[in-house]
Write a protein that holds these residues in place. Structure first.
Motif, PDB file in Angstrom:
ATOM      1  N   VAL A   1       0.735  -1.167   0.086  1.00  0.00           N
ATOM      2  CA  VAL A   1      -0.073  -0.105  -0.156  1.00  0.00           C
ATOM      3  C   VAL A   1       0.681   1.286  -0.051  1.00  0.00           C
ATOM      4  O   VAL A   1       0.645   2.154  -0.796  1.00  0.00           O
ATOM      5  N   LYS A   2       1.954   1.062   0.804  1.00  0.00           N
ATOM      6  CA  LYS A   2       2.832   2.270   0.886  1.00  0.00           C
ATOM      7  C   LYS A   2       3.465   2.685  -0.659  1.00  0.00           C
ATOM      8  O   LYS A   2       3.542   3.663  -0.989  1.00  0.00           O
ATOM      9  N   TYR A   3       3.753   1.525  -1.337  1.00  0.00           N
ATOM     10  CA  TYR A   3       4.318   1.804  -2.777  1.00  0.00           C
ATOM     11  C   TYR A   3       3.119   2.318  -3.548  1.00  0.00           C
ATOM     12  O   TYR A   3       3.516   3.384  -4.314  1.00  0.00           O
ATOM     13  N   ILE A   4       2.168   2.142  -3.619  1.00  0.00           N
ATOM     14  CA  ILE A   4       1.046   2.359  -4.503  1.00  0.00           C
ATOM     15  C   ILE A   4       0.828   3.912  -4.049  1.00  0.00           C
ATOM     16  O   ILE A   4       0.577   4.695  -4.954  1.00  0.00           O
ATOM     17  N   TYR A   5       0.663   4.226  -2.811  1.00  0.00           N
ATOM     18  CA  TYR A   5       0.261   5.582  -2.508  1.00  0.00           C
ATOM     19  C   TYR A   5       1.158   6.453  -2.374  1.00  0.00           C
ATOM     20  O   TYR A   5       1.015   7.837  -2.486  1.00  0.00           O
ATOM     21  N   PHE A   6       2.272   6.311  -1.810  1.00  0.00           N
ATOM     22  CA  PHE A   6       3.297   7.166  -1.450  1.00  0.00           C
ATOM     23  C   PHE A   6       4.617   7.376  -2.082  1.00  0.00           C
ATOM     24  O   PHE A   6       5.375   8.191  -1.885  1.00  0.00           O
ATOM     25  N   ASP A   7       4.706   6.484  -3.050  1.00  0.00           N
ATOM     26  CA  ASP A   7       6.076   6.342  -3.824  1.00  0.00           C
ATOM     27  C   ASP A   7       5.950   7.037  -5.238  1.00  0.00           C
ATOM     28  O   ASP A   7       4.566   6.898  -5.895  1.00  0.00           O
ATOM     29  N   GLU A   8       7.021   7.528  -5.956  1.00  0.00           N
ATOM     30  CA  GLU A   8       6.977   8.019  -7.319  1.00  0.00           C
ATOM     31  C   GLU A   8       6.994   6.830  -8.306  1.00  0.00           C
ATOM     32  O   GLU A   8       7.456   6.000  -7.993  1.00  0.00           O
ATOM     33  N   ALA A   9       6.204   7.055  -9.293  1.00  0.00           N
ATOM     34  CA  ALA A   9       6.014   6.042 -10.293  1.00  0.00           C
ATOM     35  C   ALA A   9       7.596   5.992 -10.951  1.00  0.00           C
ATOM     36  O   ALA A   9       8.091   6.928 -11.279  1.00  0.00           O
ATOM     37  N   LYS A  10       7.979   4.725 -11.099  1.00  0.00           N
ATOM     38  CA  LYS A  10       9.410   4.383 -11.744  1.00  0.00           C
ATOM     39  C   LYS A  10       8.932   3.951 -13.185  1.00  0.00           C
ATOM     40  O   LYS A  10       9.999   4.029 -13.820  1.00  0.00           O
ATOM     41  N   HIS A  11       7.895   3.291 -13.436  1.00  0.00           N
ATOM     42  CA  HIS A  11       7.537   2.660 -14.651  1.00  0.00           C
ATOM     43  C   HIS A  11       6.406   3.482 -15.442  1.00  0.00           C
ATOM     44  O   HIS A  11       5.555   3.961 -14.559  1.00  0.00           O
ATOM     45  N   ASP A  12       6.299   3.213 -16.540  1.00  0.00           N
ATOM     46  CA  ASP A  12       5.049   3.639 -17.128  1.00  0.00           C
ATOM     47  C   ASP A  12       4.077   2.631 -16.766  1.00  0.00           C
ATOM     48  O   ASP A  12       4.362   1.247 -16.780  1.00  0.00           O
ATOM     49  N   PHE A  13       2.690   2.664 -16.762  1.00  0.00           N
ATOM     50  CA  PHE A  13       1.803   1.835 -16.309  1.00  0.00           C
ATOM     51  C   PHE A  13       0.961   1.555 -17.777  1.00  0.00           C
ATOM     52  O   PHE A  13       0.574   2.383 -18.533  1.00  0.00           O
ATOM     53  N   ALA A  14       1.013   0.224 -18.178  1.00  0.00           N
ATOM     54  CA  ALA A  14       0.416  -0.468 -19.148  1.00  0.00           C
ATOM     55  C   ALA A  14      -0.646  -1.154 -18.983  1.00  0.00           C
ATOM     56  O   ALA A  14      -0.501  -2.314 -19.085  1.00  0.00           O
ATOM     57  N   PHE A  15      -1.761  -0.532 -18.108  1.00  0.00           N
ATOM     58  CA  PHE A  15      -2.804  -1.473 -17.994  1.00  0.00           C
ATOM     59  C   PHE A  15      -3.743  -1.984 -19.154  1.00  0.00           C
ATOM     60  O   PHE A  15      -3.915  -1.371 -20.356  1.00  0.00           O
ATOM     61  N   ARG A  16      -4.024  -3.223 -19.183  1.00  0.00           N
ATOM     62  CA  ARG A  16      -4.668  -3.742 -20.326  1.00  0.00           C
ATOM     63  C   ARG A  16      -6.110  -3.521 -20.135  1.00  0.00           C
ATOM     64  O   ARG A  16      -6.734  -3.386 -18.916  1.00  0.00           O
ATOM     65  N   SER A  17      -6.886  -3.192 -21.014  1.00  0.00           N
ATOM     66  CA  SER A  17      -8.381  -2.799 -20.789  1.00  0.00           C
ATOM     67  C   SER A  17      -8.956  -4.205 -21.060  1.00  0.00           C
ATOM     68  O   SER A  17      -8.883  -4.957 -22.203  1.00  0.00           O
ATOM     69  N   ASN A  18      -9.527  -4.858 -20.164  1.00  0.00           N
ATOM     70  CA  ASN A  18     -10.230  -6.097 -19.971  1.00  0.00           C
ATOM     71  C   ASN A  18     -11.161  -6.198 -19.081  1.00  0.00           C
ATOM     72  O   ASN A  18     -11.140  -6.202 -17.896  1.00  0.00           O
ATOM     73  N   SER A  19     -12.406  -6.198 -19.555  1.00  0.00           N
ATOM     74  CA  SER A  19     -13.509  -5.926 -18.908  1.00  0.00           C
ATOM     75  C   SER A  19     -13.984  -6.887 -17.874  1.00  0.00           C
ATOM     76  O   SER A  19     -14.326  -6.919 -16.881  1.00  0.00           O
ATOM     77  N   ALA A  20     -13.855  -8.071 -18.274  1.00  0.00           N
ATOM     78  CA  ALA A  20     -13.895  -9.312 -17.616  1.00  0.00           C
ATOM     79  C   ALA A  20     -13.076  -9.357 -16.161  1.00  0.00           C
ATOM     80  O   ALA A  20     -13.833  -9.561 -15.238  1.00  0.00           O
ATOM     81  N   VAL A  21     -11.813  -9.046 -16.402  1.00  0.00           N
ATOM     82  CA  VAL A  21     -11.053  -9.009 -15.175  1.00  0.00           C
ATOM     83  C   VAL A  21     -11.379  -7.787 -14.411  1.00  0.00           C
ATOM     84  O   VAL A  21     -11.379  -7.885 -13.012  1.00  0.00           O
ATOM     85  N   GLN A  22     -11.841  -6.772 -14.970  1.00  0.00           N
ATOM     86  CA  GLN A  22     -12.109  -5.641 -14.248  1.00  0.00           C
ATOM     87  C   GLN A  22     -13.603  -6.003 -13.418  1.00  0.00           C
ATOM     88  O   GLN A  22     -13.586  -5.405 -12.188  1.00  0.00           O
ATOM     89  N   VAL A  23     -14.145  -6.843 -13.946  1.00  0.00           N
ATOM     90  CA  VAL A  23     -15.633  -7.074 -13.301  1.00  0.00           C
ATOM     91  C   VAL A  23     -15.221  -7.689 -11.869  1.00  0.00           C
ATOM     92  O   VAL A  23     -15.769  -7.679 -10.684  1.00  0.00           O
ATOM     93  N   VAL A  24     -14.194  -8.742 -12.090  1.00  0.00           N
ATOM     94  CA  VAL A  24     -13.559  -9.535 -11.012  1.00  0.00           C
ATOM     95  C   VAL A  24     -12.992  -8.641  -9.999  1.00  0.00           C
ATOM     96  O   VAL A  24     -13.427  -8.891  -8.883  1.00  0.00           O
ATOM     97  N   VAL A  25     -12.210  -7.766 -10.196  1.00  0.00           N
ATOM     98  CA  VAL A  25     -11.769  -6.592  -9.632  1.00  0.00           C
ATOM     99  C   VAL A  25     -12.846  -6.029  -8.703  1.00  0.00           C
ATOM    100  O   VAL A  25     -12.795  -5.887  -7.474  1.00  0.00           O
ATOM    101  N   THR A  26     -13.609  -5.522  -9.264  1.00  0.00           N
ATOM    102  CA  THR A  26     -15.023  -4.669  -8.839  1.00  0.00           C
ATOM    103  C   THR A  26     -15.798  -5.345  -7.879  1.00  0.00           C
ATOM    104  O   THR A  26     -15.922  -5.223  -6.479  1.00  0.00           O
ATOM    105  N   VAL A  27     -16.159  -6.842  -8.351  1.00  0.00           N
ATOM    106  CA  VAL A  27     -16.989  -7.620  -7.338  1.00  0.00           C
ATOM    107  C   VAL A  27     -16.117  -8.032  -6.225  1.00  0.00           C
ATOM    108  O   VAL A  27     -16.792  -7.857  -4.980  1.00  0.00           O
ATOM    109  N   SER A  28     -14.993  -8.387  -6.460  1.00  0.00           N
ATOM    110  CA  SER A  28     -14.380  -8.629  -5.323  1.00  0.00           C
ATOM    111  C   SER A  28     -14.031  -7.791  -4.292  1.00  0.00           C
ATOM    112  O   SER A  28     -14.305  -7.779  -3.081  1.00  0.00           O
ATOM    113  N   THR A  29     -13.741  -6.204  -4.665  1.00  0.00           N
ATOM    114  CA  THR A  29     -13.798  -5.278  -3.740  1.00  0.00           C
ATOM    115  C   THR A  29     -15.015  -4.867  -3.164  1.00  0.00           C
ATOM    116  O   THR A  29     -15.265  -4.922  -1.606  1.00  0.00           O
ATOM    117  N   ILE A  30     -16.028  -5.099  -3.628  1.00  0.00           N
ATOM    118  CA  ILE A  30     -17.526  -4.761  -3.128  1.00  0.00           C
ATOM    119  C   ILE A  30     -17.758  -6.009  -2.236  1.00  0.00           C
ATOM    120  O   ILE A  30     -18.276  -5.649  -0.988  1.00  0.00           O
TER     121      ILE A  30
END
Lengths: 194, 487
Positions: free
Chosen positions: B434-463
């Motif tokens: 969590v510290k890396y995610i919120y408090f550190d500077e980005a060292k790499h480019d983020f290349a997130f894939r747009s993948n709606s099926a996986v996004q649904v999994v992330v959303t449902v799990s979080t909820i």
């Protein structure tokens, strides 16, 4: 009447074959002697009235395991000379093991605990009981579910083995019929100025 | 030849195992049908797998009310406990398949991948319903064989092969140990049915006690291997790192759930006589497992390895439920497994989304600065990590609460306090992410894939994790209900 005769025949040939497995110089000959040995031990099972185990010994050990051995020996291309080179070096530990095993078996044989009087008293059922039929009945009634699940395991193992080992060779020439049919004249012909 | 008479109405009784029959048939249908599909359309088999899992859920729900139904000479039991476990297993398989769709696209032999997942599901479902050694062993073997193949699926990658080989060799060894243990128990009692063993063991005097304990030890060791309990955990980090990420997610939930379910049934039905002995053994194992899992995870830089140790740590906590050896403990295990499913699947879904150039975002440093680029994913990942750490009031807190309280109530106060200590140590490496995610500077480019099926999994799990954190009551109630007829 003939039983002791056949017992001695099968047993003696099995011992002879087992000895020859060890002393043969050619590993392929060893495998052949081992097969011979398995056939003879299957004969002993038949003498005991355990015909199912006898058949299974031949089917599984000779039919499957030994064929696998043959393939392994063909593929590995065993070098006998090099294997024999380490004989003296590994003799002490190997000899020690053999010696311990020998003492163990001799002690067990002399002790009388494992005498044929107390052990090996196979219950003799009447004529109407048939080994194979009884095993079949049990397997297909009481153990049916386990039997079916074992079949699924074999299927999964088979598919898995093929998936993990099947690879299309890059240097092999395959025929792609669709590409052959779809080919146009300009793909193949080239005008060259002479 | 006499006609064989089954002591139960034969075709009618098959309705008890309709979900299993359906899964088996669909696994074979996937295998066969893929032969008639052109290569470009192989993704259809993924959807077939997902549809199979989705259709199995109502089949299972329709069986929810049945208590203690047996069929096939008592080889198969259907009770609420088995149904609940199977629901978890089916949902986990479903999610793992959804995670696989994009990840496995372009892999060779894609249809067999989904068939293998369905075979694994079949194996674990039989484990959940196993009532004797035969079904227990066969279920475990079917599951294990299919998972070995899944781990090795990216066979061009060396680490995948290495992982599979290690897993296979150690797995075979553990099966051997388990079988050896079974021979002891069978030798004493002459029974292989759990309940019959339980009855027969009561009559065993002091003479047979040592053999009994030896058999119990070997069986526990074999199961402990499948659950990656220390000191039988050595294969876990390598297998997790080498396997394709969806498979890692799959194998960190499904075999664990099935293993614990089988463990509970075995201990409750077969070994009540030996309760004092197995509680001692499990206490040692739990302490070791919690220590290894939570301390070794701190040194990991690869997030998949870190989550592997995290799994080990969680398994250690879940063992507290077995040590409690009462209904509260077992209900706590079910609660834990349910919540753990969503936490793990969510975390792995984000790792899959981070995939880049074939090798996904696997180093923890690569998550630095994610909150600025993708605040949504950053929030989801933070929720997963907080929940895994057991911060109140997220799902993971109640999971730990359930087993810790059960352990305290059954008198293992020191053990529960030690577990609390290890939980606090474990929080360090979760919060570091969590510290890396919120408090550190980005060292790499983020290349997130747009993948709606996986996004649904992330959303449902979080909820689910937030919802279960706020309202844990209903889930705990269901888990208690699921034990009717068992304890």
């Amino acid at each position: 009447m003939l039983e002791p005769l056949f017992f001695n025949l099968f047993g003696g040939l099995a011992i002879l074959a087992a000895t020859l497995v060890v002393v043969s110089r050619n590993p392929m000959h060893s495998v052949m002697w081992l097969i011979f040995c398995f056939f003879n031990s299957a004969g002993l099972f038949f003498l005991l009235g355990a015909e199912f185990i006898g058949i299974i010994t031949i089917l599984v050990y000779v039919g499957a395991v030994m064929v696998l051995f043959v393939f392994v020996i063909i593929l590995l291309d065993v070098n006998i000379a090099r294997m024999r080179a380490g004989f003296v070096k590994s003799l002490p530990i190997g000899g020690l093991m053999a010696l311990m095993l020998f003492i163990e078996m001799a002690a067990a044989g002399v002790s009388g605990v494992f005498s044929s009087a107390t052990m090996g008293q196979a219950v003799q059922f009447g004529q109407e009981v048939n080994n194979t039929a009884e095993i079949g009945k049990e397997l297909y009634t009481r153990y049916l579910l386990g039997f079916e699940l074992a079949a699924v395991i074999l299927l999964a193992a088979l598919v898995g083995a093929v998936v993990l080992t099947l690879r299309s060779r890059k240097d092999a020439n395959y025929q792609d019929i669709a590409a052959q049919v779809a080919v146009k004249k300009r793909d193949r012909l080239r005008k060259v100025r002479m | 030849m006499s006609k064989i008479q089954f002591p139960f109405p034969f075709p009618e009784h098959l309705s008890i195992m309709v979900p299993e029959i359906f899964v088996a048939a669909m696994a074979m249908a996937v295998l066969l049908w893929s032969l008639f599909l052109p290569k470009e359309k192989h993704t259809i088999t993924a959807w077939m797998g997902i549809a199979t899992c989705a259709a199995t859920i109502p089949l299972l729900l329709s069986q929810a009310g049945s208590i203690g139904l047996m069929t096939f000479y008592g080889f198969f039991i259907l009770d609420p406990f088995a149904v609940f476990a199977k629901l978890l297993l089916v949902v986990a398989t479903l999610v793992a398949m959804v995670l696989s769709i994009d990840y496995m696209r372009g892999e060779k032999h894609m249809p067999e991948y989904y068939a293998m997942m369905l075979f694994t599901l079949l194996g674990v479902m039989f484990m959940a319903s196993a009532t004797n050694f035969v079904m227990m062993y066969l279920g475990i073997e079917l599951m294990a064989l299919a998972v070995y193949v899944l781990v090795a699926y990216q066979r061009e990658m060396l680490r995948s092969l290495e992982a599979a080989l290690k897993y296979f060799i150690l797995g075979s060894l553990s099966s051997g140990m388990m079988l050896y243990g079974m021979t002891f128990i069978y030798g004493i009692t002459g029974q292989f049915d759990f309940e019959a063993i339980g009855i027969a063991l009561q009559g065993v005097g002091e003479d047979g006690r040592f053999a009994m304990q030896l058999g119990m030890l070997f069986i526990i060791a074999g199961l402990a291997f499948k659950l990656s309990v220390a000191p039988f955990h050595m294969w876990t980090p390598d297998a997790y790192e080498g396997a394709p990420t969806p498979v890692t997610a799959f194998m960190s939930v499904v075999p664990k759930v099935a293993g614990f379910v089988l463990f509970i049934r075995f201990l409750v039905e077969a070994l009540p006589v030996l309760q004092h002995d197995y509680v001692q053994v499990l206490t040692v194992l739990a302490l070791l497992t919690m220590a290894v899992g939570n301390i070794a995870a701190i040194a990991q830089r690869n997030i998949k390895r870190m989550l592997a140790y995290s799994t080990i740590g969680h398994v250690g906590f879940v063992l507290l439920g077995l040590i409690a050896a009462n209904a509260d403990g077992y209900a706590g295990i079910l609660t834990y497994m349910t919540i753990y499913l969503f936490m793990t699947m969510g975390a792995f879904a984000i790792i899959i989304l981070m995939r880049r150039d074939g090798l996904e975002g696997e180093l923890i440093e690569e998550y630095a600065g994610m909150s600025k680029v993708r605040p949504g994913y950053a929030f989801a990942m933070a929720v997963m990590m907080f929940s895994l750490a057991g911060i109140p009031f997220l799902g993971g807190f109640w999971a730990k609460y359930a087993v810790f309280i059960a352990a305290v109530e059954s008198g293992h106060v020191v053990l529960a306090l030690t577990a609390l200590l290890f939980s606090a140590i474990g929080a360090f490496y979760y919060l570091r992410v969590v510290k890396y995610i919120y408090f550190d500077e980005a060292k790499h480019d983020f290349a997130f894939r747009s993948n709606s099926a996986v996004q649904v999994v992330v959303t449902v799990s979080t909820i689910m994790i937030i919802a279960l954190g706020l309202f844990p009551g209903p889930l705990m109630e269901i888990c208690h209900q699921a034990l009717i007829g068992l304890v």
